[in-house]
Enzyme design. Sequence first.
Site: not given
Ligand SMILES: Cc1cc2nc3c(=O)[nH]c(=O)nc-3n(C[C@H](O)[C@H](O)[C@H](O)COP(=O)(O)OP(=O)(O)OC[C@H]3O[C@@H](n4cnc5c(N)ncnc54)[C@H](O)[C@@H]3O)c2cc1C
Length: 532
Positions: A109-110, A116, A178, A188, A239, A474
């Site tokens: 959810g990040h 998402s 996530g 990264y 995924i 980002y």
């Molecule tokens: C506090 C914070 C710190 C961060 N630090 C870093 C860092 O150190 N390095 C870095 O590279 N990035 C960093 N990020 C960015 C982060 O990598 C992205 O925001 C990433 O997309 C988040 O993944 P999520 O599963 O938590 O997010 P989500 O909001 O769950 O998903 C992001 C996107 O991917 C899709 N998605 C999610 N799960 C799946 C799945 N299983 N299959 C297909 N699609 C899916 C969602 O629909 C959405 O479009 C950071 C972000 C935050 C908020």
Amino acid sequence: METSNTSFILTYFILLLVIQQVESAWINHDVYLKCLQSQNSNSISEVAYTPKNSSFSSIFLSSEQNLRPASTSALKPILILVPFHESHIQAAIYCAKKHGIQIRVRSGGHDYEGLSYTSLSKHPFVIVDLRNLSSISIDTESSTAWIQGGATLGELYHKIAEKSKTLAFAAGVCPTVGVGGHFSGGGYGMMSRKFGLAVDHIIDAKIIDVNGRILDRQSMGEDLFWAIRGGGGGTFGIIIAWKVELLPVPEIITVFNLTKTLDQNATQLLHKWQYIADKIDPNLLIRPRITNVNSSQNGKITLQATFNSLFLGGVDELLSVMNRSFPELSLVKEDCTEMSWIESILFFAGFATSESVDVLLSRTPLGIAYFKGKSDFVKQPISENGLEAIWKRMLEEVDGLVEMEFSPYGGRLSEISEYATPFPHRAGNIYMLHYGAVWGSSSESEEKLTWIRRLYSYMASYVSSSPREAYVNYRDLDLGVNNDGNHPSYKVASIWGTKYFKNNFERLVHIKTEVDPSDFFRNEQSIPPFSS
Ligand SMILES: Cc1cc2nc3c(=O)[nH]c(=O)nc-3n(C[C@H](O)[C@H](O)[C@H](O)COP(=O)(O)OP(=O)(O)OC[C@H]3O[C@@H](n4cnc5c(N)ncnc54)[C@H](O)[C@@H]3O)c2cc1C
Ligand SMILES: *[C@@H]1O[C@H](CO)[C@@H](O)[C@H](O)[C@H]1NC(C)=O
Ligand SMILES: *[C@@H]1O[C@H](CO)[C@@H](O)[C@H](O)[C@H]1NC(C)=O
Ligand SMILES: *[C@@H]1O[C@H](CO)[C@@H](O)[C@H](O)[C@H]1NC(C)=O
Ligand SMILES: *[C@@H]1O[C@H](CO)[C@@H](O)[C@H](O)[C@H]1NC(C)=O
Ligand SMILES: *[C@@H]1O[C@H](CO)[C@@H](O)[C@H](O)[C@H]1NC(C)=O
Ligand SMILES: *[C@@H]1O[C@H](CO)[C@@H](O)[C@H](O)[C@H]1NC(C)=O
């Protein structure tokens, strides 16, 4: 007379539209829920939440880390499904197609723009939240791991450390991110100069496609397997698991986090850093961050530079590397701490290293506020004068927190071809820039967004151009939006798409056209198929 008549008719139609939408949301969730139940006997109704369920809101907001997206998007999901079985996801896809409903999949959810769990489009959608598909199995024999799509980085790091002191994984810093979204966009972290990105170590995956089939690397084929390792989440399917190779680390590594004020030559040090950041020993990654702070001397706003660093080795070796390549920072032993890799995860996440590693298992975001981020890539060092002019823009912001983070390149990160994965930002970059603004109330949003957009536009002459590159993890909707999340036009998508993926955008479009020609999996910045 005529104008007021027209406006009356317009108002009437708008009202009618709104009423229809509200109605359709209520009708849809019952119809959709019935469909789920008829498709799946695997206790699916126990994990399907509609707005009628009291826990709907808390589940909707549970992984929310950025308050901004949900504060502006009107349309909430009609239903949230929290599957514990793959068949639940297959039912969710089948019923969504049958009833013309969209799916947003959420892992950690990040997403910076909340893609998402929110939608700018007027189309009803359901959230498939993978939090309960988060098991991880580690095989120390082969140094590999299978990780379910809903696991967080913290859960992954915790599990690895439980099994081994000398295995690790190279991905992001924040433990509540996530793997579903993070690995889909690159990944990264503090070991990226040594090992590259998370996507550089994915060796297999399981995805559920638009037809509900469960495919692994062999059955999905090398094109789709290429696309999901960096082409951005929410485009190709859901995924459900990644297989990665784990990476060897020494039992003892060294960290430091050195802060310098402007009076302590922060600007000169940052200037010099640009000449060594991507060339220094790849076991060392120095990631400076410039933030605004209230000066302890006069209470006025000033800037400070924090040099956050990880070295894959002991302190004595680190000091000799620093003495050779970056003596200006005057690093001494007392600034450094030797620790295990898993302790460094706690350290960079902002925990005391004495804290139990179990804090990494919490999915509750560490800081919750309004947030906007943007990114850039830098290929030429910026002069000291240039940096000072940038600081002036940073200092315009007095009551919110702002940051510029400098993530160094070089090492393994730059050795990998820009076509090996969809993530194209490789050789030729000295560092990646991240701009961030954090604030406390929605009434400030307009002002903060204006500020960060002005800084971004000011930065144009210092950063990559044609295209001005950006990091898909980002996520930044300022770069362009696919027709409010409805069927995108290829033309709009190629603007933001070329920034995120450069020449890989075309290949991603080809693969999308092959695997999801009707554009079922879509959001405001998903890769479009050709037909649209
Ligand atoms: C506090 C914070 C710190 C961060 N630090 C870093 C860092 O150190 N390095 C870095 O590279 N990035 C960093 N990020 C960015 C982060 O990598 C992205 O925001 C990433 O997309 C988040 O993944 P999520 O599963 O938590 O997010 P989500 O909001 O769950 O998903 C992001 C996107 O991917 C899709 N998605 C999610 N799960 C799946 C799945 N299983 N299959 C297909 N699609 C899916 C969602 O629909 C959405 O479009 C950071 C972000 C935050 C908020
Ligand atoms: C949601 O509410 C309905 C109706 O009250 C109930 O039958 C169902 O079990 C609830 N769902 C969950 C997941 O709690
Ligand atoms: C996730 O699974 C746990 C354990 O089975 C269960 O208690 C919990 O209710 C599930 N979460 C959601 C949101 O359904
Ligand atoms: C800052 O740099 C100047 C010029 O190189 C030097 O004389 C001064 O000692 C430095 N200040 C600090 C605090 O290191
Ligand atoms: C740093 O290097 C210089 C020579 O290049 C040497 O004289 C000095 O002792 C070294 N300092 C440390 C702490 O290693
Ligand atoms: C590094 O130091 C800065 C400034 O004191 C602090 O805000 C930050 O939390 C520290 N970071 C880490 C990872 O310890
Ligand atoms: C500085 O202090 C003021 C007053 O306490 C506060 O409102 C502001 O948020 C602080 N700014 C920063 C960047 O810490």
